[in-house]
Design an enzyme around this catalytic site. Sequence first.
Site, mmCIF file in Angstrom:
data_model
loop_
_atom_site.group_PDB
_atom_site.id
_atom_site.type_symbol
_atom_site.label_atom_id
_atom_site.label_comp_id
_atom_site.label_asym_id
_atom_site.label_seq_id
_atom_site.Cartn_x
_atom_site.Cartn_y
_atom_site.Cartn_z
ATOM 1 C CG MET A 1 -1.903 -1.160 1.236
ATOM 2 S SD MET A 1 -2.964 -1.192 2.693
ATOM 3 C CE MET A 1 -3.975 0.278 2.427
ATOM 4 C CG ASP B 1 -0.207 -5.344 1.693
ATOM 5 O OD1 ASP B 1 -1.004 -4.575 2.266
ATOM 6 O OD2 ASP B 1 1.023 -5.244 1.830
#
EC number: 2.7.1.17
Length: 498
Positions: free
Chosen positions: A80, A237
């Site tokens: 991210m 994720d």
Amino acid sequence: MSYLGIDLGTSEVKLVLTDDDSRVIATTGARLRVDNPHPLWSEQAPQSWWNATQDAIAALRAEAPRAFSALRGIGISGQMHGATLLDRNGNVLRPAILWNDMRAHAECVELEALVPDAALITGNRAMPGFTAPKLLWLSKYEPAVYRAIDKVLLPKDYLGWKLTGEFVSEMSDAAGTLWLDVARRDWSERMLAATGLDRSHMPRLVEGSAVAGPLREELRREWGIDGPVVVAGGAGDNAASAVGIGVIQAGDAFLSLGSSGVLFAATARHAPNPQQGVHAFCHCLPGQWHQMSVILSAAASLHWLSGMVGREVAELVAGAEHLSATQQAQAPIFLPYLNGERTPHNDASAKGVLFGMTPAHDAAHLAYAVMEGVAFAMADGYAALQSAGTVLQSAALVGGGSRSAFWGELCATALGIPLRRHAGAEVGAALGAARLGRLASTGECAGQVCVAPPVLESFVPQAVYAERIMQRKHQYRRLYSALAPEFSAFTTLHVTRG
């Protein structure tokens, strides 16, 4: 039919091919390199993500050619917060600035001054790892790059663009930019304007289980796929790991021992606690949110120690497991802040510390200290979630560190809750991405597809050494409090002198 999950991590692109029942047909991966050109900086070349993905797909096709040709849905998960910058011709303007890059700490203060109620909009404190402060930094120190920006993409959304030719993101990843109104699940014009951007610079938003676009026809033909393929919105994720492990309902949770460490709790509403560095993000499924505590160096701390002492990680873990209770009690105390700290202190200046070293300590003592220090940091994160009203009965254990039963037991004791390791825990994000690709392709109900895999083993808090762990945890916390002013002074001196 088959479904492909692509997980763009920091150190590896991992692929999972699944069948109609989410059973894993084949897995493969390709390694990535992180560049650290200056202190506090962490960067990667976006083209390397695409190159690694193509290499991994070639390997997957070779391993399971018939199953791959029946591909119908692709989901993407990814690291991210990374700022991936394109000009109007689709050229990458500079290396992507990653989630663990700490250069924009001053810009966090500036951003919160520009939008005093930013935490009410985003549900989160401004942290250097988030995307928006990186753009303020670029506006000051790389103004030519900043002026040329046409699109800002997150890492996985760059892969999505390569796959579909469309600029699309989804809610879970977008929530980590500080540009999203997390409760409304839409871009915030005020937050964008604070960094000199507007909606035209942002990708279109969809839910993670929705269709982002079709796979480009030339890729479908090149890869030998015999029918149309859709690409899902995907997920950050951790949200993808949640889908892979069945954490989709309020009260479900997982603890991840990956490069970073994460405690993820699904919630039915937006429930922020920005004062203690809790992340309150959208989940990748419609109408769902989650809370998350994060440390930046979990398994990464063990890999750091491995490089320092010249021992394989598995050897270090085995050595720690064989220490007696007395030897464990005599090990140093480790603060795992090698890349700064997020939850609960939000301290970009924090540093890794091994405290209490003597000539009697060897690599096994150090490995135990590192594993225990990570467990203590995760316990601090759980305390922050509890302050936001989240009480967990148990949690799944995922990530590469989940392979160590010893570490799982240590974390369960430090947090005071049972943990479970499920089948496929080490590939949770890629499996979750494949499930999102399946949902986008079939339109099935998430509750039917995103179920928990079988439990392989459970870890419960160990009363026999809980008192010792508690004493060492208190010492760990006192060390951070005592050293916090020194961290700040050290960082200022280090950066000033280059």
